[in-house]
Design a protein around this motif. Structure first.
Motif, mmCIF file in Angstrom:
data_model
loop_
_atom_site.group_PDB
_atom_site.id
_atom_site.type_symbol
_atom_site.label_atom_id
_atom_site.label_comp_id
_atom_site.label_asym_id
_atom_site.label_seq_id
_atom_site.Cartn_x
_atom_site.Cartn_y
_atom_site.Cartn_z
ATOM 1 N N HIS A 119 35.142 -7.357 -66.315
ATOM 2 C CA HIS A 119 33.801 -7.896 -66.589
ATOM 3 C C HIS A 119 32.936 -7.882 -65.335
ATOM 4 C CE1 HIS A 119 30.747 -10.264 -68.617
ATOM 5 N NE2 HIS A 119 30.681 -11.010 -67.539
ATOM 6 N N ASP A 120 31.723 -7.368 -65.481
ATOM 7 C CA ASP A 120 30.729 -7.373 -64.414
ATOM 8 C C ASP A 120 29.375 -7.134 -65.061
ATOM 9 O OD1 ASP A 120 29.128 -7.121 -62.206
ATOM 10 O OD2 ASP A 120 30.414 -5.701 -61.149
ATOM 11 N N ALA A 121 28.687 -8.220 -65.421
ATOM 12 C CA ALA A 121 27.421 -8.124 -66.148
ATOM 13 C C ALA A 121 26.360 -7.371 -65.367
ATOM 14 C CB ALA A 121 26.927 -9.526 -66.501
ATOM 15 N N ALA A 122 26.405 -7.465 -64.042
ATOM 16 C CA ALA A 122 25.400 -6.803 -63.205
ATOM 17 C C ALA A 122 25.745 -5.337 -62.948
ATOM 18 C CB ALA A 122 25.250 -7.553 -61.884
ATOM 19 N N HIS A 123 26.929 -4.910 -63.395
ATOM 20 C CA HIS A 123 27.393 -3.560 -63.095
ATOM 21 C C HIS A 123 28.023 -2.989 -64.360
ATOM 22 C CE1 HIS A 123 29.727 -0.885 -60.013
ATOM 23 N NE2 HIS A 123 28.591 -0.328 -60.368
ATOM 24 N N PRO A 124 27.215 -2.660 -65.384
ATOM 25 C CA PRO A 124 27.751 -2.263 -66.689
ATOM 26 C C PRO A 124 28.614 -1.006 -66.607
ATOM 27 C CG PRO A 124 25.403 -1.802 -66.547
ATOM 28 C CD PRO A 124 25.746 -2.630 -65.354
ATOM 29 N N PHE A 125 29.489 -0.892 -67.598
ATOM 30 C CA PHE A 125 30.429 0.220 -67.716
ATOM 31 C C PHE A 125 29.925 1.119 -68.838
ATOM 32 C CE2 PHE A 125 34.346 2.331 -68.970
ATOM 33 C CZ PHE A 125 35.077 2.450 -67.790
ATOM 34 N N VAL A 180 30.351 4.784 -70.977
ATOM 35 C CA VAL A 180 31.151 5.961 -71.313
ATOM 36 C C VAL A 180 30.242 6.976 -71.995
ATOM 37 C CG1 VAL A 180 33.110 6.873 -72.610
ATOM 38 C CG2 VAL A 180 33.233 4.586 -71.603
ATOM 39 N N GLN A 181 30.145 8.166 -71.431
ATOM 40 C CA GLN A 181 29.365 9.241 -72.030
ATOM 41 C C GLN A 181 30.322 10.172 -72.763
ATOM 42 O OE1 GLN A 181 27.022 11.156 -68.994
ATOM 43 N NE2 GLN A 181 25.737 9.361 -68.668
ATOM 44 N N ALA A 182 30.004 10.438 -74.045
ATOM 45 C CA ALA A 182 30.838 11.323 -74.859
ATOM 46 C C ALA A 182 29.922 12.128 -75.760
ATOM 47 C CB ALA A 182 31.835 10.521 -75.691
ATOM 48 N N ALA A 183 30.039 13.464 -75.702
ATOM 49 C CA ALA A 183 29.109 14.358 -76.390
ATOM 50 C C ALA A 183 27.705 14.001 -75.908
ATOM 51 C CB ALA A 183 29.265 14.260 -77.900
ATOM 52 N N GLU A 184 26.769 13.777 -76.825
ATOM 53 C CA GLU A 184 25.401 13.451 -76.420
ATOM 54 C C GLU A 184 25.128 11.954 -76.464
ATOM 55 O OE1 GLU A 184 22.589 15.715 -78.629
ATOM 56 O OE2 GLU A 184 23.452 17.650 -78.081
ATOM 57 N N GLY A 185 26.156 11.156 -76.742
ATOM 58 C CA GLY A 185 25.968 9.718 -76.856
ATOM 59 C C GLY A 185 26.593 8.959 -75.715
ATOM 60 N N ARG A 186 26.556 7.630 -75.812
ATOM 61 C CA ARG A 186 27.142 6.797 -74.778
ATOM 62 C C ARG A 186 27.552 5.461 -75.369
ATOM 63 N NH1 ARG A 186 21.467 6.253 -72.624
ATOM 64 N NH2 ARG A 186 20.667 4.335 -73.541
ATOM 65 N N VAL A 187 28.493 4.803 -74.676
ATOM 66 C CA VAL A 187 28.953 3.461 -75.024
ATOM 67 C C VAL A 187 28.720 2.602 -73.792
ATOM 68 C CG1 VAL A 187 30.885 2.081 -75.855
ATOM 69 C CG2 VAL A 187 30.736 4.511 -76.468
ATOM 70 N N ARG A 188 28.018 1.484 -73.949
ATOM 71 C CA ARG A 188 27.657 0.633 -72.817
ATOM 72 C C ARG A 188 28.274 -0.753 -73.008
ATOM 73 N NH1 ARG A 188 23.259 0.432 -69.050
ATOM 74 N NH2 ARG A 188 22.704 -1.689 -68.435
ATOM 75 N N VAL A 189 29.000 -1.230 -71.979
ATOM 76 C CA VAL A 189 29.670 -2.528 -72.062
ATOM 77 C C VAL A 189 29.564 -3.217 -70.711
ATOM 78 C CG1 VAL A 189 31.325 -1.573 -73.702
ATOM 79 C CG2 VAL A 189 31.935 -1.695 -71.308
ATOM 80 N N THR A 190 29.912 -4.514 -70.704
ATOM 81 C CA THR A 190 30.040 -5.236 -69.437
ATOM 82 C C THR A 190 31.481 -5.679 -69.218
ATOM 83 O OG1 THR A 190 29.366 -7.285 -70.548
ATOM 84 C CG2 THR A 190 27.655 -6.028 -69.406
ATOM 85 N N GLY A 191 32.210 -5.928 -70.278
ATOM 86 C CA GLY A 191 33.617 -6.303 -70.179
ATOM 87 C C GLY A 191 34.196 -6.425 -71.571
ATOM 88 N N THR A 192 35.160 -5.573 -71.922
ATOM 89 C CA THR A 192 35.660 -5.567 -73.291
ATOM 90 C C THR A 192 36.854 -4.632 -73.400
ATOM 91 O OG1 THR A 192 34.981 -5.290 -75.595
ATOM 92 C CG2 THR A 192 34.187 -3.668 -74.038
ATOM 93 N N GLN A 193 37.414 -4.511 -74.620
ATOM 94 C CA GLN A 193 38.490 -3.567 -74.894
ATOM 95 C C GLN A 193 38.057 -2.688 -76.068
ATOM 96 O OE1 GLN A 193 42.473 -5.192 -75.214
ATOM 97 N NE2 GLN A 193 41.963 -6.948 -73.924
ATOM 98 N N PHE A 194 38.118 -1.387 -75.867
ATOM 99 C CA PHE A 194 37.673 -0.480 -76.921
ATOM 100 C C PHE A 194 38.323 0.880 -76.749
ATOM 101 C CE2 PHE A 194 34.933 0.010 -73.339
ATOM 102 C CZ PHE A 194 34.549 1.352 -73.304
ATOM 103 N N ASN A 195 38.276 1.659 -77.830
ATOM 104 C CA ASN A 195 38.883 2.983 -77.869
ATOM 105 C C ASN A 195 37.791 4.014 -78.145
ATOM 106 O OD1 ASN A 195 41.749 4.303 -78.085
ATOM 107 N ND2 ASN A 195 40.562 5.261 -79.730
ATOM 108 N N VAL A 196 37.822 5.129 -77.416
ATOM 109 C CA VAL A 196 36.874 6.219 -77.651
ATOM 110 C C VAL A 196 37.669 7.490 -77.900
ATOM 111 C CG1 VAL A 196 34.897 7.519 -76.795
ATOM 112 C CG2 VAL A 196 35.189 5.134 -76.110
#
Length: 333
Positions: free
Chosen positions: A170-176, A178-194
């Motif tokens: 987790h880092d709200a000021a430094h988001p995470f 993930v770029q995949a194909a032409e899209g993206r997934v934006r998070v601050t702290g979590t668990q997910f599968n791409v």
């Protein structure tokens, strides 16, 4: 060459050649003859391949640099070719990465152009678990390739192909992101599968929340997912398709080396199957794609699933002119 001690000038020549090949191979007008010449050069000495791999890392960094602002061009002069800005970005990244110029690196970091940490991760024949420099834990499925770059304003992952499970620190000021194909997934702290296969992407949220967009160039922040939701999109989609699909054993079975097909049509199952195969399988027609398949399979042995299809479905296998396996429905009657 590798058995002889090289002079500094000879090393520099190999590095320069690797840079030139990297830039040329990324140009759309690169010819087949040039690619054959590159293959000969690459295989001539292990050092050539090592230097070229280093240049690919630099190229990945250069793609994230903003284009340099061109100087004003008199109206009577023809503007420089568009590809020149790409070469300039590559030159900037090469200078920072290879020469390690402290001032350039510091300025690039402060402007958010250059990462202070960069890694290329790959899992080819076995699943991999590792921790990124920011503390994020990531699991890679077979045949997965991704890169991680830590910028001042965000942590960025580019998923080139395959599948990865993230436990993001987790880092709200430094988001995470993930770029995949032409899209993206934006998070601050979590668990997910791409999951990504060619231009298809599927995001499954296990814990926390994420924002998903199918086009990273849109101004919208994306659609909000909560645990128990899944987003799917293809390159070019205006928006992802979101459904209430909890992260079941089926979605994350790959983490245990399994592929679960729950009464899927062959059309839906093939992208899940093909990503484990060196030679993807094709469907003869739409009617064949409507046949359904189910079962639990070992991801290390998916080729046996393909060869056994005629035993469990009314189909037979053939080869197209390119040598690609094709699934055909057996004629009725």
């Amino acid at each position: 060459m590798s058995e002889t001690r090289l002079t500094e000038a000879e090393y520099d020549a190999i590095t320069e050649a690797a840079a030139q090949w990297c830039m040329r191979l990324h140009e759309p007008d690169c010819t087949d003859r040039e690619r054959e010449a590159f293959s000969v050069w690459l295989n001539a000495d292990p050092l050539h391949a090592s230097e070229y791999d280093a240049m690919l890392d630099i190229w990945d960094v250069s793609e994230h640099l903003p284009p340099p602002v061109p100087a004003a061009t008199p109206k009577h002069q023809r503007p420089p070719a568009a590809r020149r800005s790409t070469w300039q970005r590559f030159g900037i990244a090469a200078a920072i990465t290879l020469l390690g110029i402290p001032a350039a690196a510091y300025c690039g970091w402060q402007l958010g152009w250059v990462p202070n940490a960069y890694e290329r991760l790959e899992a080819s024949t076995s699943r991999q678990q590792m921790t990124l420099p920011d503390g994020t834990q990531v699991e890679l499925n077979l045949g997965t390739q991704l890169t991680f770059s830590n910028y001042k304003d965000q942590r960025q992952v580019t998923l080139d192909k395959g599948e990865a499970f993230f436990k993001v620190s987790h880092d709200a000021a430094h988001p995470f992101v993930v770029q995949a194909a032409e899209g993206r997934v934006r998070v601050t702290g979590t668990q997910f599968n791409v999951w990504r296969y060619e231009d298809q992407v599927r995001v499954t949220l296990v814990e926390g929340s994420v924002l998903v967009t199918s086009n990273k160039n849109l101004s919208s922040e994306g659609l909000h997912l909560e645990p128990g939701m899944q987003a799917r999109y293809k390159a070019g989609d205006y928006a992802p398709q979101v459904s209430q699909t909890p992260a079941t054993t089926q979605d994350l079975a790959w983490r245990n080396g399994k592929l679960i097909l729950d009464n899927l049509t062959l059309a839906d199952a093939l992208p899940l199957i093909n990503r484990y195969l060196d030679m993807p399988v094709a469907l003869a027609d739409s009617a064949t794609g409507k046949l359904r398949i189910g079962g639990v399979f070992d991801t290390q042995d998916i080729h046996r699933l393909v060869t056994s299809l005629p035993k469990v479905l009314p189909v037979y296998l053939s080869l197209n002119p390119n040598g690609r396996p094709v699934i055909n429905a057996r004629p009725k009657g």
